[in-house]
Design a protein around this motif. Structure first.
Motif, PDB file in Angstrom:
ATOM      1  N   ASP A  22       1.702   7.474   8.985  1.00  0.00           N
ATOM      2  CA  ASP A  22       1.192   7.040  10.276  1.00  0.00           C
ATOM      3  C   ASP A  22       0.962   5.531  10.152  1.00  0.00           C
ATOM      4  O   ASP A  22       1.015   4.968   9.053  1.00  0.00           O
ATOM      5  N   PHE A  23       0.692   4.864  11.266  1.00  0.00           N
ATOM      6  CA  PHE A  23       0.577   3.400  11.219  1.00  0.00           C
ATOM      7  C   PHE A  23      -0.858   2.923  11.400  1.00  0.00           C
ATOM      8  O   PHE A  23      -1.474   2.418  10.467  1.00  0.00           O
ATOM      9  N   ASP A  24      -1.415   3.106  12.597  1.00  0.00           N
ATOM     10  CA  ASP A  24      -2.780   2.643  12.865  1.00  0.00           C
ATOM     11  C   ASP A  24      -3.786   3.403  12.010  1.00  0.00           C
ATOM     12  O   ASP A  24      -3.826   4.633  12.030  1.00  0.00           O
ATOM     13  N   GLY A  25      -4.576   2.672  11.243  1.00  0.00           N
ATOM     14  CA  GLY A  25      -5.577   3.297  10.402  1.00  0.00           C
ATOM     15  C   GLY A  25      -5.047   3.765   9.064  1.00  0.00           C
ATOM     16  O   GLY A  25      -5.833   4.159   8.198  1.00  0.00           O
ATOM     17  N   VAL A  26      -3.732   3.704   8.881  1.00  0.00           N
ATOM     18  CA  VAL A  26      -3.123   4.111   7.616  1.00  0.00           C
ATOM     19  C   VAL A  26      -2.496   2.903   6.920  1.00  0.00           C
ATOM     20  O   VAL A  26      -2.792   2.624   5.759  1.00  0.00           O
ATOM     21  N   LEU A  27      -1.636   2.183   7.631  1.00  0.00           N
ATOM     22  CA  LEU A  27      -1.043   0.975   7.071  1.00  0.00           C
ATOM     23  C   LEU A  27      -1.742  -0.289   7.544  1.00  0.00           C
ATOM     24  O   LEU A  27      -1.784  -1.280   6.818  1.00  0.00           O
ATOM     25  N   VAL A  28      -2.274  -0.275   8.758  1.00  0.00           N
ATOM     26  CA  VAL A  28      -2.999  -1.446   9.273  1.00  0.00           C
ATOM     27  C   VAL A  28      -4.351  -1.017   9.834  1.00  0.00           C
ATOM     28  O   VAL A  28      -4.503   0.082  10.360  1.00  0.00           O
ATOM     29  N   GLY A 180      -1.785  10.315   6.665  1.00  0.00           N
ATOM     30  CA  GLY A 180      -2.336  10.157   8.004  1.00  0.00           C
ATOM     31  C   GLY A 180      -3.846  10.032   7.980  1.00  0.00           C
ATOM     32  O   GLY A 180      -4.484  10.275   6.950  1.00  0.00           O
ATOM     33  N   ASP A 181      -4.407   9.666   9.138  1.00  0.00           N
ATOM     34  CA  ASP A 181      -5.865   9.495   9.221  1.00  0.00           C
ATOM     35  C   ASP A 181      -6.481  10.295  10.349  1.00  0.00           C
ATOM     36  O   ASP A 181      -7.685  10.162  10.601  1.00  0.00           O
TER      37      ASP A 181
END
Length: 227
Positions: A22-28, A180-181
């Motif tokens: 996932d992207f938001d909260g996981v990578l950034v 994921g978050d």
């Protein structure tokens, strides 16, 4: 503080061939940016509505903004679909968030973790952000070269995972790992019979109680330190 066993997660990673993020909260570290954007867009309706919107947004991290806007107008504002301009809301939201997400800090260790693993694994992004937008953000952050594909909405997280599996039909499900978050990330992994590691940087994370403590991490630094 979350109890972590990053050595065991590193061992799991070494047994996988495909890593999905996932992207938001996981990578950034961008979850607050989108919460602030929702608050701004719903501020004309008063503080009580803003509080309901932000609380729902934070509790439903993997839900697409299409579904969120429909939910907020239908449930919180009692407005039918023909009483509001969804496309206008989506465009306003994108205008507020894109540059801020491009510029926001990474989740600690994320980029180094990606760089350490992209040659040994096939990497994918599976986001609830609209696909064109998430691809624009990944490109602007200089990350696109590390990923085989970047997938977003309107397809669901579960549908995107299924599509990634189709792209790698020769690979058994046991060789995939999804980071994921949000509950929707966990649910998508369960729906596709994939292993899951949760990013839970607070004790308020919805993943507590769903994911074993030894499969929860604050960020990627602990995995890097244990490798």
């Amino acid at each position: 503080m979350i109890v972590m066993s990053c050595e065991s997660i590193q061992e799991i990673i070494s047994q996988k061939s495909i890593l999905i993020f996932d992207f938001d909260g996981v990578l950034v570290d961008s979850v607050h940016i989108k919460a602030d954007a929702f608050a701004e867009l719903y501020s004309p309706y008063g503080s009580e509505i803003v509080e309901q919107v932000v609380t729902h947004h934070l509790a439903n991290g993997g839900m697409s903004r299409y579904d969120k806007f429909n939910h907020y107008h239908n449930v919180f504002l009692n407005m039918k679909r023909d009483q509001f301009d969804l496309d206008k809301l989506l465009n306003q939201f994108s205008t507020i968030v894109v540059d801020k997400v491009i510029a926001c800090p990474e989740v600690p260790g994320a980029e180094n973790f990606i760089k350490e693993n992209y040659l040994q694994h096939k990497l994918y992004i599976n986001s609830a952000t609209p696909q064109n937008e998430i691809r624009q953000i990944v490109l602007a952050r200089g990350l696109q070269k590390y990923f085989c594909s970047v997938l977003g909405s309107p397809a669901s997280k579960s549908e995107n995972l299924a599509n990634i599996r189709v792209m790698n039909h020769e690979v058994p499900s046991s060789d995939f790992l999804f980071f994921g978050d949000a509950f929707s990330d966990f649910e998508a992994a369960e729906n596709n019979n994939l292993d899951f590691v949760g990013i839970a940087n607070s004790m308020d994370s919805v993943l507590h109680g769903l994911v074993a403590n030894d499969l929860l991490i604050n960020d990627f630094n602990c995995i890097l330190e244990s490798s």
